[in-house]
Design a protein around this motif. Structure first.
Motif, PDB file in Angstrom:
ATOM      1  N   VAL A 454       0.873  -1.175   0.000  1.00 27.25           N
ATOM      2  CA  VAL A 454       0.000   0.000   0.000  1.00 27.25           C
ATOM      3  C   VAL A 454       0.914   1.230   0.000  1.00 27.25           C
ATOM      4  N   PHE A 455       0.887   1.954  -1.101  1.00 30.73           N
ATOM      5  CA  PHE A 455       1.745   3.136  -1.253  1.00 30.73           C
ATOM      6  C   PHE A 455       0.897   4.385  -1.354  1.00 30.73           C
ATOM      7  N   ASP A 456       1.392   5.458  -0.796  1.00 33.03           N
ATOM      8  CA  ASP A 456       0.716   6.741  -0.932  1.00 33.03           C
ATOM      9  C   ASP A 456       1.805   7.810  -0.906  1.00 33.03           C
ATOM     10  N   ALA A 457       1.617   8.826  -1.747  1.00 33.38           N
ATOM     11  CA  ALA A 457       2.624   9.891  -1.827  1.00 33.38           C
ATOM     12  C   ALA A 457       2.874  10.528  -0.464  1.00 33.38           C
ATOM     13  N   ALA A 458       1.896  10.487   0.427  1.00 31.79           N
ATOM     14  CA  ALA A 458       2.030  11.146   1.723  1.00 31.79           C
ATOM     15  C   ALA A 458       2.728  10.287   2.773  1.00 31.79           C
ATOM     16  N   ALA A 459       2.905   8.996   2.496  1.00 30.59           N
ATOM     17  CA  ALA A 459       3.466   8.079   3.500  1.00 30.59           C
ATOM     18  C   ALA A 459       4.945   7.817   3.208  1.00 30.59           C
ATOM     19  N   PRO A 460       5.849   8.166   4.146  1.00 28.89           N
ATOM     20  CA  PRO A 460       7.287   7.990   3.901  1.00 28.89           C
ATOM     21  C   PRO A 460       7.647   6.539   3.611  1.00 28.89           C
ATOM     22  N   PHE A 461       8.684   6.385   2.795  1.00 31.49           N
ATOM     23  CA  PHE A 461       9.127   5.044   2.404  1.00 31.49           C
ATOM     24  C   PHE A 461      10.653   5.027   2.337  1.00 31.49           C
ATOM     25  N   GLY A 462      11.257   4.004   2.921  1.00 35.61           N
ATOM     26  CA  GLY A 462      12.716   3.890   2.870  1.00 35.61           C
ATOM     27  C   GLY A 462      13.182   2.811   3.810  1.00 35.61           C
ATOM     28  N   GLY A 463      14.492   2.616   3.865  1.00 34.05           N
ATOM     29  CA  GLY A 463      14.972   1.430   4.557  1.00 34.05           C
ATOM     30  C   GLY A 463      15.774   1.663   5.812  1.00 34.05           C
ATOM     31  N   PHE A 464      15.689   0.687   6.734  1.00 34.08           N
ATOM     32  CA  PHE A 464      16.647   0.531   7.823  1.00 34.08           C
ATOM     33  C   PHE A 464      17.857  -0.199   7.217  1.00 34.08           C
ATOM     34  N   LYS A 465      18.919  -0.251   7.972  1.00 28.24           N
ATOM     35  CA  LYS A 465      20.113  -1.051   7.666  1.00 28.24           C
ATOM     36  C   LYS A 465      20.567  -0.879   6.208  1.00 28.24           C
ATOM     37  N   MET A 466      20.863  -1.958   5.515  1.00 31.89           N
ATOM     38  CA  MET A 466      21.419  -1.821   4.161  1.00 31.89           C
ATOM     39  C   MET A 466      20.345  -1.620   3.095  1.00 31.89           C
ATOM     40  N   SER A 467      19.130  -1.305   3.526  1.00 28.90           N
ATOM     41  CA  SER A 467      18.070  -1.016   2.558  1.00 28.90           C
ATOM     42  C   SER A 467      17.949   0.474   2.260  1.00 28.90           C
ATOM     43  N   GLY A 468      18.733   1.295   2.913  1.00 29.27           N
ATOM     44  CA  GLY A 468      18.664   2.702   2.514  1.00 29.27           C
ATOM     45  C   GLY A 468      19.095   3.693   3.549  1.00 29.27           C
ATOM     46  N   MET A 469      19.026   4.951   3.130  1.00 27.05           N
ATOM     47  CA  MET A 469      19.369   6.088   3.993  1.00 27.05           C
ATOM     48  C   MET A 469      18.439   7.213   3.611  1.00 27.05           C
ATOM     49  N   GLY A 470      17.725   7.768   4.598  1.00 28.89           N
ATOM     50  CA  GLY A 470      16.760   8.818   4.290  1.00 28.89           C
ATOM     51  C   GLY A 470      15.441   8.197   3.872  1.00 28.89           C
ATOM     52  N   GLU A 472      11.946   8.542   1.238  1.00 22.33           N
ATOM     53  CA  GLU A 472      11.273   9.171   0.117  1.00 22.33           C
ATOM     54  C   GLU A 472       9.801   9.332   0.492  1.00 22.33           C
ATOM     55  N   LEU A 473       9.107  10.136  -0.288  1.00 27.18           N
ATOM     56  CA  LEU A 473       7.667  10.400  -0.124  1.00 27.18           C
ATOM     57  C   LEU A 473       7.384  11.136   1.204  1.00 27.18           C
ATOM     58  N   GLY A 474       6.166  11.638   1.291  1.00 27.80           N
ATOM     59  CA  GLY A 474       5.739  12.340   2.487  1.00 27.80           C
ATOM     60  C   GLY A 474       6.536  13.614   2.711  1.00 27.80           C
ATOM     61  N   ALA A 475       6.268  14.236   3.861  1.00 28.63           N
ATOM     62  CA  ALA A 475       7.008  15.441   4.225  1.00 28.63           C
ATOM     63  C   ALA A 475       8.482  15.097   4.426  1.00 28.63           C
ATOM     64  N   ALA A 476       8.758  13.845   4.816  1.00 33.81           N
ATOM     65  CA  ALA A 476      10.126  13.422   5.109  1.00 33.81           C
ATOM     66  C   ALA A 476      11.058  13.647   3.917  1.00 33.81           C
ATOM     67  N   ALA A 477      10.565  13.448   2.703  1.00 40.07           N
ATOM     68  CA  ALA A 477      11.430  13.557   1.524  1.00 40.07           C
ATOM     69  C   ALA A 477      11.910  14.991   1.316  1.00 40.07           C
ATOM     70  N   LEU A 478      11.168  15.951   1.831  1.00 40.88           N
ATOM     71  CA  LEU A 478      11.577  17.345   1.647  1.00 40.88           C
ATOM     72  C   LEU A 478      12.888  17.630   2.381  1.00 40.88           C
ATOM     73  N   ASN A 479      13.134  16.863   3.456  1.00 38.71           N
ATOM     74  CA  ASN A 479      14.406  17.037   4.176  1.00 38.71           C
ATOM     75  C   ASN A 479      15.593  16.715   3.270  1.00 38.71           C
ATOM     76  N   ASN A 480      15.375  15.798   2.327  1.00 37.08           N
ATOM     77  CA  ASN A 480      16.467  15.401   1.425  1.00 37.08           C
ATOM     78  C   ASN A 480      16.850  16.533   0.473  1.00 37.08           C
ATOM     79  N   TYR A 481      15.948  17.450   0.263  1.00 34.59           N
ATOM     80  CA  TYR A 481      16.159  18.466  -0.774  1.00 34.59           C
ATOM     81  C   TYR A 481      16.228  19.880  -0.204  1.00 34.59           C
TER      82      TYR A 481
END
Ligand code: ADP
Length: 492
Positions: A454-470, A472-481
């Protein structure tokens, strides 16, 4: 409409754009080189695409730099930026059929999925971030002394965005949306397997009125075009989606210029089915969670853990469902599974199927190529899988499900977490406390309870451990930019 009047095979679209976009101009590579993009359903060449390398990346970064440092974009009223992002979403909506068919042509995904999932999510994502453009702001902070202290959120600058081939257009939207909303400029390198929808979306971005140089697209290969973007001193940030091994290379290469980095990487996500769940719903969710997009999802539920007492029932039902999946021409609207994206992925998946058989797992359905042309792999299910088998530890990125059994909650939490990955997890149960205990204890960026994917543009998505850093999506992604700036004004 009568059944006979319904069109069941969608026409193959025309490819309109094969060049690279730099500073608002469509150009050939400076080297003159091109590379082939291939239709994975037929193995035939679709088009020759301008092949960017470090010289083209350099021009694109200069164009993005100019657009950021001098151009109107980062200084434009935020609300007007939002309007232009919305305009791009409108144009994508107006060209929905063409774009969906282009995605099916280049990636092989069923047209049904491109229409029902990819492009609705693309449009939604861009509109979501269009809405954010004028809502990115700082705080006022009550510091000690006679000062007025406030923060500003300013765009990070020129962003290099490197994306994979599994959701070519959706990855464009996930990357462009927050970057554009924040006022950044972009140099994007689409995956070499699937450049077409990105190039078409870049045409639409120009048509929408997004100023030249704000979005630049340099197609090409990872070790040349991608690496040049990572090393370029004019790039402030790299956003990358792909394999964790590539992220390791990028991290090392970005160290010299200390670029900001965000990564969305692979996974080996546990999908946990308790005996007290609605088994039919869990079976349907497991099918979708693994076989959707030909298994080419970073969050695919590829380790399906089923409580011992219902495992036989589960395996029987999931096998029956897997057998009903319709493989074939992805332009046929009734097709539910298309080909894998290319020969390399196809070979890798078949080699893992062999590893599963050799390790002693029981292949209950599938296990081989489908047809003779195209990179099709049968939906494959392995029963009696154990934790140490390669099919239970490694990301296969194909339609291969591993079913394992478990006895209780504490055991399954430990086994879920016994992996270097931590992208997603799911749990199926009617016991709300058990669901929340699992959700709290599993080391993963997304947890689905009684649902999957279940994906939604408003819900953050990303990984713990070796699945990612930071995220995407949601307000959280704005921190990246955005960069946070603190301003302190003396009131004396
Ligand atoms: P996949 O196996 O899914 O293709 P990759 O991580 O290899 O995953 O590729 C994802 C993206 O990263 C693609 O656009 C690819 O061209 C790019 N890429 C691959 N190697 C590098 C590299 N050394 N530097 C930068 N980008 C790379």
């Amino acid at each position: 409409m009568t059944a006979t009047a319904e069109k069941t095979v969608v026409p193959v679209p025309k490819v309109r754009q094969t060049k690279m976009l730099i500073g608002g101009q469509w150009r050939d590579a400076q080297s003159g080189k091109t590379f082939e993009t291939v239709n994975p359903a037929t193995e035939q060449v679709i088009a020759n695409i301008a092949e960017g390398d470090s010289a083209d990346v350099d021009l694109a970064v200069k164009a993005a730099r100019k657009a950021f440092d001098e151009g109107p974009w980062s200084r434009m009223d935020a609300r007007d930026r939002g309007k232009l992002i919305n305009k791009l979403a409108d144009l994508i909506e107006q060209n929905f059929d063409e774009l969906s068919a282009l995605e099916t042509l280049d990636n092989g995904k069923p047209i049904k999925d491109a229409r029902a999932a990819d492009f609705p999510l693309v449009i939604d994502c861009l509109r979501y971030y269009a809405g954010w453009a004028d809502k990115i702001h700082g705080d006022t902070i009550p510091i000690r002394g006679n000062y007025f202290c406030y923060t500003r959120r300013e765009p990070t600058g020129v962003c290099g965005q490197i994306i994979p081939w599994n959701f070519p257009a959706l990855m464009v939207a996930w990357k462009w949306g927050p970057a554009l909303a924040a006022g950044c400029t972009i140099v994007m390198k689409p995956a070499e397997q699937t450049p077409l929808s990105c190039l078409r979306m870049a045409e639409l971005a120009l048509e929408a009125g997004i100023p030249e140089g704000v979005i630049n697209v340099v197609p090409g290969y990872g070790p040349t075009a991608g690496a040049a973007l990572v090393k370029h001193p004019g790039v402030d940030k790299i956003a990358f989606t792909g394999e964790h091994r590539t992220a390791q290379i990028i991290m090392a290469e970005a160290a010299t210029t200390l670029k900001r980095l965000t990564f969305e990487l692979g996974g080996k996500s546990p999908n946990v089915v308790f005996a007290d769940s609605n088994i039919d719903a869990a079976v349907a969710g497991a099918e979708f969670g693994l076989f959707f997009n030909q298994g080419q999802c970073c969050c695919a539920g590829s380790r399906v853990f089923v409580e011992e007492k219902v495992k036989a029932e589960f395996v029987e039902k999931i096998t029956a469902r897997a057998k009903t999946r319709k493989l074939g021409n992805p332009f046929d609207t009734s097709t539910s599974q298309g080909p894998q994206v290319d020969q390399a992925q196809f070979d890798k998946i078949l080699s893992y199927i062999e590893k599963g058989k050799n390790a002693g797992a029981k292949c209950v359905t599938g296990g081989k190529r489908f047809g003779e042309k195209g990179f099709f792999v049968e939906p494959t299910i392995f029963d009696n899988v154990t934790d140490e088998m390669p099919i239970a530890t490694d990301e296969i990125f194909g339609p291969v499900m591993s079913v394992l059994s478990f006895k209780d909650l504490d055991e399954i939490i430990a086994r879920s977490n016994d992996t270097c990955y931590g992208l997603a997890a799911a749990v199926w149960t009617r016991d709300v406390a058990k669901a929340h205990r699992y959700a709290k204890s599993v080391r993963a960026g997304t947890v689905w309870v009684n649902c999957y994917d279940v994906f939604d543009a408003a819900a953050p998505f990303g990984g713990f451990k070796m699945s990612g850093m930071g995220r995407e999506l949601g307000a959280a992604a704005l921190n990246n930019y955005t960069e946070l700036k603190t301003v302190t004004v003396s009131l004396d």
